[in-house]
Design a protein around this motif. Structure first.
Motif, PDB file in Angstrom:
ATOM      1  N   GLU A   1      35.719  34.694  39.305  1.00 15.89           N
ATOM      2  CA  GLU A   1      35.882  36.247  39.355  1.00 15.89           C
ATOM      3  C   GLU A   1      36.139  36.842  40.580  1.00 15.89           C
ATOM      4  OE1 GLU A   1      31.546  34.578  40.411  1.00 15.89           O
ATOM      5  OE2 GLU A   1      33.066  34.128  38.980  1.00 15.89           O
ATOM      6  N   VAL A   2      36.261  36.311  41.648  1.00 11.27           N
ATOM      7  CA  VAL A   2      36.434  36.666  42.898  1.00 11.27           C
ATOM      8  C   VAL A   2      38.314  36.619  42.709  1.00 11.27           C
ATOM      9  CG1 VAL A   2      36.663  36.439  45.523  1.00 11.27           C
ATOM     10  CG2 VAL A   2      34.712  36.044  44.117  1.00 11.27           C
ATOM     11  N   LYS A   3      38.576  35.367  42.328  1.00 12.93           N
ATOM     12  CA  LYS A   3      40.105  35.325  42.236  1.00 12.93           C
ATOM     13  C   LYS A   3      40.613  36.670  41.360  1.00 12.93           C
ATOM     14  CE  LYS A   3      40.559  30.439  42.903  1.00 12.93           C
ATOM     15  NZ  LYS A   3      41.060  29.292  42.541  1.00 12.93           N
ATOM     16  N   LEU A   4      39.888  36.809  40.091  1.00  9.84           N
ATOM     17  CA  LEU A   4      40.302  37.955  38.971  1.00  9.84           C
ATOM     18  C   LEU A   4      40.452  38.990  39.674  1.00  9.84           C
ATOM     19  CD1 LEU A   4      38.752  36.353  35.933  1.00  9.84           C
ATOM     20  CD2 LEU A   4      41.185  36.271  36.555  1.00  9.84           C
ATOM     21  N   LYS A   5      39.429  39.476  40.760  1.00 19.06           N
ATOM     22  CA  LYS A   5      39.381  40.513  41.199  1.00 19.06           C
ATOM     23  C   LYS A   5      40.560  40.821  42.202  1.00 19.06           C
ATOM     24  CE  LYS A   5      37.932  44.525  42.768  1.00 19.06           C
ATOM     25  NZ  LYS A   5      37.963  45.677  41.994  1.00 19.06           N
ATOM     26  N   GLY A   6      40.670  39.737  42.951  1.00 16.40           N
ATOM     27  CA  GLY A   6      41.907  39.960  43.945  1.00 16.40           C
ATOM     28  C   GLY A   6      43.216  40.126  43.215  1.00 16.40           C
TER      29      GLY A   6
ATOM     30  N   GLU B   1      43.738  41.419  40.634  1.00 14.72           N
ATOM     31  CA  GLU B   1      43.824  43.087  40.191  1.00 14.72           C
ATOM     32  C   GLU B   1      44.057  44.043  41.411  1.00 14.72           C
ATOM     33  OE1 GLU B   1      43.972  44.027  37.058  1.00 14.72           O
ATOM     34  OE2 GLU B   1      44.108  41.882  36.635  1.00 14.72           O
ATOM     35  N   ASN B   2      43.609  43.693  42.463  1.00 19.79           N
ATOM     36  CA  ASN B   2      43.738  44.314  43.675  1.00 19.79           C
ATOM     37  C   ASN B   2      45.406  44.379  44.093  1.00 19.79           C
ATOM     38  OD1 ASN B   2      41.154  45.197  44.209  1.00 19.79           O
ATOM     39  ND2 ASN B   2      40.643  43.332  45.501  1.00 19.79           N
TER      40      ASN B   2
ATOM     41  N   SER C   1      47.059  46.862  41.734  1.00 12.34           N
ATOM     42  CA  SER C   1      46.810  48.069  42.561  1.00 12.34           C
ATOM     43  C   SER C   1      47.893  48.314  43.791  1.00 12.34           C
ATOM     44  CB  SER C   1      45.388  48.143  43.263  1.00 12.34           C
ATOM     45  OG  SER C   1      44.434  48.355  42.021  1.00 12.34           O
TER      46      SER C   1
ATOM     47  N   ARG D   1      46.468  34.535  36.372  1.00 16.97           N
ATOM     48  CA  ARG D   1      45.183  34.781  35.771  1.00 16.97           C
ATOM     49  C   ARG D   1      45.276  33.657  34.712  1.00 16.97           C
ATOM     50  NH1 ARG D   1      42.425  38.943  34.855  1.00 16.97           N
ATOM     51  NH2 ARG D   1      42.110  38.361  32.527  1.00 16.97           N
TER      52      ARG D   1
END
Length: 289
Positions: free
Chosen positions: A57-62, A64-65, A68, A111
């Motif tokens: 979940e941390v990787k997926l957030k990274g 998406e960052n 951005s 992903r």
């Protein structure tokens, strides 16, 4: 941050972490060398997010960052930043009209790695290769320059697939150790292979079946090189040399594995530095990999 210093940081990152590609990048004139280094530095950042030891979940957030960050680069970093990779990438985008959406494909591929996506057939694996490597081919083409980018982008995509298929073949054992199998499931069944190993680390499959499977993968990768290397004819001299060097190192690696597929089962195959330098010299002289 000054643009020159930002590019210098990207060149350093590329030489340290993308050593195979750095042999080719060094053959470019400075503006293109800097721009392609910015592309590879940001691509490496995305890869590192997907390959790290953090929770999924941390990787997926990274990831998406990172998307951005791409939006900010596309907007010209209006809010400003001290991130050298983003500063350099924004400048390279202005200079070379980089197709930043190709990085979205790379993020999609990473992903898939994080989510543990499998590949039931070559069609699905090809799409993955286009995401993680064809995307870099399209970005590189923008830096190289082309008289007809719409015509040449699919060829650059094909060359990216060839390089990624070489990576997959080279890393079969390493990927297994990390719980990943990229070879298409239907082809494993066709050759009667499972890629399972016993407690001693030996493959339980029949050796002849394994070698036949690996030879099949090598032949297909070679076919993608034959399509992708047509890109060289569309490039100017220094860009051609860069592309020929980068592709040539991987092509030579594939040839080594095709001649001795048993090497694949012993771990990662690599070329010595002197051989990589030789490939780069041949490319600079106008040779074809």
């Amino acid at each position: 941050m000054r643009t020159g210093q930002a590019y210098a940081d990207c060149v350093r990152i590329t030489r340290q972490q993308a050593r195979n590609f750095s042999y080719g990048i060094r053959l470019l004139p400075a503006p293109k060398r800097d721009a392609l280094s910015a592309v590879y530095a940001f691509a490496r950042r995305i890869d590192d997010i997907g390959d790290g030891d953090l929770a999924p979940e941390v990787k997926l957030k990274g990831l998406e960052n990172a998307r951005s960050d791409l939006e900010a680069v596309g907007a010209g970093l209006e809010g400003g930043t001290d991130d050298p990779v983003l500063v350099a990438l924004a400048d390279a985008t202005r200079r070379f009209d980089l197709p930043l959406d190709a990085f979205d494909d790379l993020i999609d591929g990473c992903r898939a790695d994080v989510l543990g996506t499998g590949y039931p057939s070559f069609a699905s694996l090809r799409r993955y290769c286009q995401c993680v490597a064809g995307s870099i081919g399209r970005l590189s083409l923008a830096v190289f320059g082309s008289p007809d980018r719409a015509r040449d982008e699919p060829i650059a995509d094909d060359l990216g697939v060839a390089l990624q298929l070489t990576n997959i073949l080279r890393d079969v054992v390493e990927d297994l150790d990390n719980g990943r199998v990229y070879l298409p499931a239907d082809e494993l069944r066709r050759f009667g292979c499972t890629l399972r190993r016993d407690e001693d680390g030996d493959f339980v499959d029949d050796p002849d079946d394994l070698l036949a499977l690996l030879e099949f993968q090598a032949v297909r990768a070679q076919e993608w090189y034959e399509r992708g290397l047509r890109l060289l004819d569309a490039l100017d001299g220094r860009s051609r040399a860069c592309c020929a060097a980068m592709a040539g190192i991987y092509h030579r690696l594939l040839t080594r594995m095709a001649l001795r597929p048993s090497l694949v089962l012993r771990g990662r195959t690599a070329l010595p530095d002197w051989e990589k330098a030789l490939v780069a010299c041949v490319a600079l002289a106008g040779g074809t990999p």
